[in-house]
Design an enzyme around this catalytic site. Structure first.
Site, PDB file in Angstrom:
ATOM      1  N   GLU A  69     -20.778 -37.688 101.818  1.00  7.36           N
ATOM      2  CA  GLU A  69     -22.203 -37.901 101.583  1.00  7.36           C
ATOM      3  C   GLU A  69     -22.801 -38.844 102.637  1.00  7.36           C
ATOM      4  O   GLU A  69     -23.329 -39.911 102.341  1.00  7.36           O
ATOM      5  CB  GLU A  69     -22.437 -38.458 100.172  1.00  7.36           C
ATOM      6  CG  GLU A  69     -22.116 -37.451  99.086  1.00  7.36           C
ATOM      7  CD  GLU A  69     -22.480 -37.913  97.681  1.00  7.36           C
ATOM      8  OE1 GLU A  69     -22.729 -37.048  96.810  1.00  7.36           O
ATOM      9  OE2 GLU A  69     -22.507 -39.135  97.442  1.00  7.36           O
ATOM     10  N   GLU A  77     -18.719 -31.114  95.245  1.00 13.68           N
ATOM     11  CA  GLU A  77     -18.975 -31.982  94.089  1.00 13.68           C
ATOM     12  C   GLU A  77     -20.070 -31.347  93.248  1.00 13.68           C
ATOM     13  O   GLU A  77     -21.145 -31.044  93.748  1.00 13.68           O
ATOM     14  CB  GLU A  77     -19.435 -33.391  94.498  1.00 13.68           C
ATOM     15  CG  GLU A  77     -18.371 -34.274  95.086  1.00 13.68           C
ATOM     16  CD  GLU A  77     -18.875 -35.700  95.325  1.00 13.68           C
ATOM     17  OE1 GLU A  77     -19.798 -36.162  94.600  1.00 13.68           O
ATOM     18  OE2 GLU A  77     -18.367 -36.355  96.247  1.00 13.68           O
TER      19      GLU A  77
END
Length: 477
Positions: free
Chosen positions: A182, A374
Site C-alpha cells: 500500500e 487484500e
C-alpha cells in the site's frame, strides 16, 4: 451457484503481514521496526502520522506487534490450516529487520533467512505458492533514527541490498513479489507507511514526496534485480485501492474526486508506466515541492512492474468542500460517508460494485494483470456456547466481493488471484485491536494481549474451502 467463471489456475488464498502476525519481535536477532514502536490506545494515531515521535519503547504502553498472534512459532500449524482450506497462494511479508536487524549492515542475519526459508518450504510442501511483500509497514528503527528513513536517499542502497538478499536466498521458493505494501499510505500515515517523523520546520508535503521518489526508484531498481536473478520472478506494486466517487454531479465535486484518485494512483502511475505522470508537475508546484533527482533516476524508473496488486475494502467519496470536520475518521484515507451503501462496525463502506469499478479503472489505466491481495471485513466475532463461530456477515461480504471480482474478469480483465485479508485473525493495522477480526480462523487473544492464542475454525472457514474447491463457482452457504 456463481454466475461467473474464474480462469483455470486462478490462485485462491489469504494474506497476513509479518508485523501483524509473527510476534517474537526480538527473536532470532531481529531488530526493532517502526511498527514495534506504535502503541495501542490514544497515542496510536499521532505516532502513525509521524506527529508524535517514538524512538524508544515506553513501559506504560502496550505494543500489539510484540507478540501479535505468535505466527513466528506457530507457522507450521497455521499453514496446515490454510492447506486444509485448499489455499493455492499465501501472501505474507518478510520483516526487513529479521534479515538486516539495523537495516544498513553489509551481511544478513542467517537466523532470519533460515526462518523464512523454512516458512516458504512449508508452503511448498502443501503446494501453496507464496506471494511475498518485501516491505509491509516495517522499516528498521535504526534507519529511522540514523538516516531519517525514506527522506534519505541512502535508503535506496539499503533496500536494494535487502531485496537482492531475499531474491537470492529464496530463489526457486518464491516467484511472486511485491515491493512496498500500500505504497500510497505514505501520504496518509507517514510513520507507519514509510518511517517518517516530522520536525517543526518540515514542509510535510516536501518530505513525503521526496520519500516517495526514493521508494519509487528503489522499487524500480528492485524489479530490475528480480528479473536479472530469475527471469521467472514476477514483481508487482501494491495500492490501497478504492475509487473516490464525486459527492454530487457538481463539476467541482467531480474534479475533487479525480484529484483524490490521482493522489493515490500517482505511485502506481510511476510503477506501472515507468515515468512521472503529467499532472504531477502542477501538483508539486502548487504544494511547494521540489523533487531532488539524481542522474539515472528516470532510466531506472522505466523498469516497470509485471502486475498491479491492490487492496480493496471500501470505496470513498469526495467533495470540493471536504475537510477534516466533515470527513470520516474511520480510515486514514479520509472520505465522506456515502449514504447509498451500508457500513461495517468500524465505519467502512461496504460496496462490492465499487470493487468492479476500481478493477475496470485500473486495467483501463495500466493494461497489466491485476491481483487482489487484500479484501475482507473487520468485525467482532462471538463464540457460541457450543464453541462455534457463525460469521455469516463475513461470508456475505466475501461472497458479494468475489462475485464482483468475477464480473470484472467477465469484463475482460486478467486477474491472477485473490487473497483475503487476515485469513487468520491478527492485529488490525489501523487500530491495533484484535477485536477487529478478519479471519477464517479465530485466535484467542484480546485487545490487551490476553488469551491462549488457540485457533478455532469459523463457519467462514468451511465456506471458503468450498469456494476454493469449486474455483469460485459455489458461493452458497
Amino acid at each position: 451457484m456463481s454466475a461467473v467463471t474464474f480462469p483455470e489456475g486462478f490462485l485462491w488464498g489469504g494474506a497476513l503481514a509479518a508485523n501483524q502476525s509473527e510476534g517474537s519481535y526480538l527473536a532470532g536477532g531481529k531488530g526493532l521496526t517502526t511498527v514495534d514502536m506504535i502503541p495501542h490506545g490514544e497515542h496510536r494515531m499521532p505516532v502513525k502520522l509521524g506527529l508524535e515521535p517514538r524512538y524508544s519503547l515506553q513501559d506504560e504502553e502496550y505494543y500489539p506487534s510484540h507478540d501479535a498472534i505468535d505466527f513466528y512459532r506457530r507457522y507450521k500449524d497455521d499453514i496446515a490450516l490454510m492447506a486444509e482450506m485448499g489455499f493455492t497462494v499465501f501472501r505474507t511479508s518478510i520483516a526487513w529487520s529479521r534479515i538486516y536487524p539495523n537495516g544498513d549492515e553489509l551481511t544478513p542475519n542467517p537466523n532470519g533467512i533460515a526462518f523464512y526459508r523454512s516458512l516458504f518450504e512449508e508452503c511448498q510442501k502443501y503446494g501453496i505458492t507464496p506471494l511475498v511483500t518485501l516491505c509491509h509497514f516495517d522499516v528498521p528503527m535504526h534507519l529511522v533514527t540514523e538516516y531519517g528513513s525514506w527522506r534519505n536517499r541512502k535508503m535506496i542502497e539499503f533496500f536494494t541490498r535487502y531485496a537482492r538478499t531475499c531474491f537470492e536466498a529464496f530463489n526457486g521458493l518464491v516467484k511472486y513479489w511485491l515491493t512496498f505494501n500500500e505504497i500510497n499510505i505514505l501520504l496518509h500515515s507517514p510513520f507507519s507507511g514509510a518511517g517518517l517523523v516530522f520536525g517543526p520546520e518540515d514542509n510535510h508535503e516536501q518530505v513525503k514526496y521526496q520519500a516517495a521518489h526514493h521508494e519509487l526508484v528503489a522499487s524500480a531498481q528492485v524489479t530490475k534485480i528480480a528479473h536479472e536473478i530469475n527471469s521467472e520472478n514476477q514483481v508487482g506494486c501494491m495500492l490501497a485501492g478504492g475509487n473516490f466517487y464525486p459527492w454530487s454531479c457538481n463539476p467541482e465535486d467531480v474534479w475533487a474526486a479525480l484529484e483524490k484518485d490521482r493522489e493515490n494512483l500517482f505511485f502506481i502511475d510511476v510503477q506501472a508506466r515507468g515515468a512521472y505522470p503529467s499532472y504531477a508537475a502542477r501538483v508539486f508546484r502548487e504544494k511547494g515541492i521540489e523533487i531532488e533527482w539524481q542522474p539515472g533516476d528516470a532510466e531506472i524508473l522505466r523498469h516497470t512492474v509485471d502486475f498491479v496488486s491492490f487492496s480493496y475494502y471500501a470505496s470513498r467519496c469526495a467533495s470540493a468542500d471536504m475537510n477534516e470536520k466533515n470527513s470520516s475518521a474511520a480510515n486514514v484515507v479520509k472520505s465522506l460517508t456515502n449514504p447509498h451503501i451500508p457500513r461495517s462496525a468500524w465505519g467502512w463502506g461496504i460496496d462490492p460494485l465499487g470493487l468492479r469499478i476500481t478493477m475496470n479503472m485500473m486495467y483501463d489505466r495500466y493494461q497489466k494483470p491485476l491481483f487482489l491481495v487484500e479484501n475482507g471485513l473487520g468485525a467482532r466475532d462471538e463464540i457460541e456456547a457450543n464453541g462455534e463461530i457463525h460469521d455469516d456477515y463475513r461470508i456475505s461480504y466475501l461472497r458479494q466481493h468475489i462475485q464482483a471480482m468475477g464480473e470484472a474478469i467477465a469484463d475482460g480483465i486478467p486477474v491472477i488471484g485473490y487473497t483475503t485479508w487476515g485469513c487468520i485473525d491478527l492485529v488490525a493495522a489501523s487500530t491495533g485491536e484484535m477485536s477487529k477480526r478478519y479471519g477464517f480462523v479465530y485466535v484467542d487473544r484480546d485487545d490487551h494481549g490476553k488469551g491462549t492464542l488457540a485457533r478455532t475454525r469459523k463457519k467462514s472457514f468451511w465456506w471458503y474451502k468450498k469456494v476454493i474447491a469449486s474455483n469460485g463457482q459455489d458461493l452458497t452457504d
